[in-house]
Design a protein around this motif. Structure first.
Motif, PDB file in Angstrom:
ATOM      1  N   SER A 114      71.053  58.166  -2.314  1.00  0.00           N
ATOM      2  CA  SER A 114      70.408  57.092  -1.544  1.00  0.00           C
ATOM      3  C   SER A 114      70.484  55.766  -2.283  1.00  0.00           C
ATOM      4  O   SER A 114      70.703  54.711  -1.673  1.00  0.00           O
ATOM      5  CB  SER A 114      68.950  57.449  -1.267  1.00  0.00           C
ATOM      6  OG  SER A 114      68.858  58.633  -0.498  1.00  0.00           O
ATOM      7  N   THR A 115      70.315  55.813  -3.604  1.00  0.00           N
ATOM      8  CA  THR A 115      70.411  54.587  -4.407  1.00  0.00           C
ATOM      9  C   THR A 115      71.817  54.001  -4.344  1.00  0.00           C
ATOM     10  O   THR A 115      72.001  52.787  -4.204  1.00  0.00           O
ATOM     11  CB  THR A 115      70.036  54.884  -5.862  1.00  0.00           C
ATOM     12  OG1 THR A 115      68.696  55.387  -5.921  1.00  0.00           O
ATOM     13  CG2 THR A 115      70.129  53.631  -6.715  1.00  0.00           C
ATOM     14  N   LEU A 116      72.829  54.868  -4.442  1.00  0.00           N
ATOM     15  CA  LEU A 116      74.213  54.410  -4.347  1.00  0.00           C
ATOM     16  C   LEU A 116      74.489  53.790  -2.980  1.00  0.00           C
ATOM     17  O   LEU A 116      75.176  52.771  -2.869  1.00  0.00           O
ATOM     18  CB  LEU A 116      75.167  55.580  -4.602  1.00  0.00           C
ATOM     19  CG  LEU A 116      75.159  56.147  -6.030  1.00  0.00           C
ATOM     20  CD1 LEU A 116      75.975  57.436  -6.088  1.00  0.00           C
ATOM     21  CD2 LEU A 116      75.710  55.131  -7.019  1.00  0.00           C
TER      22      LEU A 116
ATOM     23  N   ARG B  80      72.322  52.309  -1.033  1.00  0.00           N
ATOM     24  CA  ARG B  80      71.664  50.994  -0.943  1.00  0.00           C
ATOM     25  C   ARG B  80      72.483  49.923  -1.639  1.00  0.00           C
ATOM     26  O   ARG B  80      72.581  48.786  -1.155  1.00  0.00           O
ATOM     27  CB  ARG B  80      70.256  51.070  -1.544  1.00  0.00           C
ATOM     28  CG  ARG B  80      69.235  51.753  -0.653  1.00  0.00           C
ATOM     29  CD  ARG B  80      67.819  51.461  -1.126  1.00  0.00           C
ATOM     30  NE  ARG B  80      67.575  51.993  -2.463  1.00  0.00           N
ATOM     31  CZ  ARG B  80      67.113  53.217  -2.709  1.00  0.00           C
ATOM     32  NH1 ARG B  80      66.866  54.046  -1.702  1.00  0.00           N
ATOM     33  NH2 ARG B  80      66.899  53.620  -3.939  1.00  0.00           N
ATOM     34  N   ASN B  81      73.063  50.262  -2.787  1.00  0.00           N
ATOM     35  CA  ASN B  81      73.895  49.296  -3.506  1.00  0.00           C
ATOM     36  C   ASN B  81      75.103  48.873  -2.675  1.00  0.00           C
ATOM     37  O   ASN B  81      75.459  47.690  -2.608  1.00  0.00           O
ATOM     38  CB  ASN B  81      74.370  49.894  -4.830  1.00  0.00           C
ATOM     39  CG  ASN B  81      73.242  50.093  -5.818  1.00  0.00           C
ATOM     40  OD1 ASN B  81      72.200  49.445  -5.725  1.00  0.00           O
ATOM     41  ND2 ASN B  81      73.421  51.001  -6.758  1.00  0.00           N
ATOM     42  N   ILE B  82      75.735  49.841  -2.015  1.00  0.00           N
ATOM     43  CA  ILE B  82      76.912  49.539  -1.208  1.00  0.00           C
ATOM     44  C   ILE B  82      76.526  48.750   0.039  1.00  0.00           C
ATOM     45  O   ILE B  82      77.260  47.865   0.488  1.00  0.00           O
ATOM     46  CB  ILE B  82      77.649  50.833  -0.833  1.00  0.00           C
ATOM     47  CG1 ILE B  82      78.107  51.535  -2.101  1.00  0.00           C
ATOM     48  CG2 ILE B  82      78.850  50.543   0.056  1.00  0.00           C
ATOM     49  CD1 ILE B  82      78.631  52.924  -1.881  1.00  0.00           C
ATOM     50  N   THR B  83      75.364  49.066   0.597  1.00  0.00           N
ATOM     51  CA  THR B  83      74.882  48.322   1.765  1.00  0.00           C
ATOM     52  C   THR B  83      74.729  46.841   1.438  1.00  0.00           C
ATOM     53  O   THR B  83      75.029  45.970   2.270  1.00  0.00           O
ATOM     54  CB  THR B  83      73.539  48.892   2.247  1.00  0.00           C
ATOM     55  OG1 THR B  83      73.722  50.272   2.597  1.00  0.00           O
ATOM     56  CG2 THR B  83      73.027  48.140   3.459  1.00  0.00           C
ATOM     57  N   PHE B  84      74.285  46.541   0.223  1.00  0.00           N
ATOM     58  CA  PHE B  84      74.151  45.140  -0.201  1.00  0.00           C
ATOM     59  C   PHE B  84      75.503  44.441  -0.168  1.00  0.00           C
ATOM     60  O   PHE B  84      75.630  43.319   0.347  1.00  0.00           O
ATOM     61  CB  PHE B  84      73.560  45.082  -1.603  1.00  0.00           C
ATOM     62  CG  PHE B  84      73.676  43.734  -2.260  1.00  0.00           C
ATOM     63  CD1 PHE B  84      72.825  42.696  -1.909  1.00  0.00           C
ATOM     64  CD2 PHE B  84      74.651  43.501  -3.218  1.00  0.00           C
ATOM     65  CE1 PHE B  84      72.943  41.445  -2.494  1.00  0.00           C
ATOM     66  CE2 PHE B  84      74.774  42.253  -3.816  1.00  0.00           C
ATOM     67  CZ  PHE B  84      73.917  41.224  -3.453  1.00  0.00           C
TER      68      PHE B  84
ATOM     69  N   SER C  65      83.002  53.732   2.345  1.00  0.00           N
ATOM     70  CA  SER C  65      82.355  54.321   1.172  1.00  0.00           C
ATOM     71  C   SER C  65      80.935  54.770   1.509  1.00  0.00           C
ATOM     72  O   SER C  65      80.500  55.855   1.096  1.00  0.00           O
ATOM     73  CB  SER C  65      82.325  53.310   0.022  1.00  0.00           C
ATOM     74  OG  SER C  65      81.603  53.818  -1.085  1.00  0.00           O
ATOM     75  N   LEU C  66      80.238  53.952   2.270  1.00  0.00           N
ATOM     76  CA  LEU C  66      78.866  54.286   2.674  1.00  0.00           C
ATOM     77  C   LEU C  66      78.843  55.579   3.481  1.00  0.00           C
ATOM     78  O   LEU C  66      77.990  56.447   3.266  1.00  0.00           O
ATOM     79  CB  LEU C  66      78.303  53.131   3.488  1.00  0.00           C
ATOM     80  CG  LEU C  66      76.806  53.142   3.793  1.00  0.00           C
ATOM     81  CD1 LEU C  66      75.983  53.099   2.523  1.00  0.00           C
ATOM     82  CD2 LEU C  66      76.457  51.958   4.693  1.00  0.00           C
TER      83      LEU C  66
END
Length: 224
Positions: A62-64, A66-70, A130-131
């Motif tokens: 989930s953390t990964l 969120r980073n990609i969503t940014f 990637s997401l």
């Protein structure tokens, strides 16, 4: 476009595509961030299978995400700005005229903006893919059987397959990030095509150093 502009664009594309192919091939037989993280992901999935509580594993995914969503959201904002800029080419040309070493037409400015738009469209598709792949990895973690009830062969197979899905997600993220890096060198094209060619080489060298000779790579290799 002038001859030097055409050469600069071809030089940029050759470096971007060439480095991508070079890094992919070199990673198969040389220690780098990609190969080291691939091994760590396989080990992570092997450890995950024998754990009863997998909340931490899902939390990492989930953390990964969120980073990609940014990064994906940032691409959309940048694309909106670039599309707006295409309607103000004359103002942009007047602004960069003081920095440029040669005269530029409005059509040249439009071509350079279109290149940036193309780069960020490519990056957006890579980030969103990637997401999705990280989402697939999360599903595999949620559906993972109890490793204590599996044979060693079954455990290794499931761990390798799950790690491969997550690894592919990381590759897509890396492609998007690489496109973002090269977009920064593209900004120098607005000033001078020769500076653009130099900036492309410098960007490639920075990425090579980070992927194959960085301190974090050394630290990863020392973690067993």
């Amino acid at each position: 476009m002038t001859l030097i502009d055409t050469l600069a664009l071809l030089w940029f594309l050759a470096i971007w595509i060439g480095y991508t192919l070079f890094a992919k091939r070199k990673a198969k037989h040389t220690s780098c961030l990609a190969s080291e993280l691939r091994a760590k992901r396989t080990r992570w999935m092997s450890e995950m299978l024998v754990r009863e509580n997998r909340v931490a594993d899902v939390s990492i995914i989930s953390t990964l995400e969120r980073n990609i969503t940014f990064f994906a959201s940032s691409c959309l904002l940048i694309l909106a700005g670039l599309l707006t800029a295409t309607a103000s080419v004359e103002e942009i040309n007047a602004m960069i005229h003081q920095l440029s070493l040669s005269e530029q037409s409005n059509q040249q400015i439009q071509i350079k903006l279109l290149l940036l738009i193309g780069i960020f469209v490519f990056a957006f598709f890579q980030f969103t893919w990637s997401l999705r792949q990280y989402g697939f990895g999360g599903v595999l973690i949620g559906a993972a059987p109890n490793g204590n009830k599996m044979t060693e062969e079954e455990l290794n197979l499931y761990a390798n397959r799950t790690a491969k899905v997550i690894d592919q997600a990381a590759h897509s993220f890396n492609y998007g990030l690489r496109a973002t890096y090269f977009s920064l060198s593209t900004l120098s094209w607005f000033i001078d095509p020769r500076l653009f060619m130099l900036a492309s080489v410098i960007t490639m060298m920075v990425m090579y150093q980070r992927e194959f000779h960085s301190k974090v790579l050394k630290a990863l290799k020392e973690c067993h």
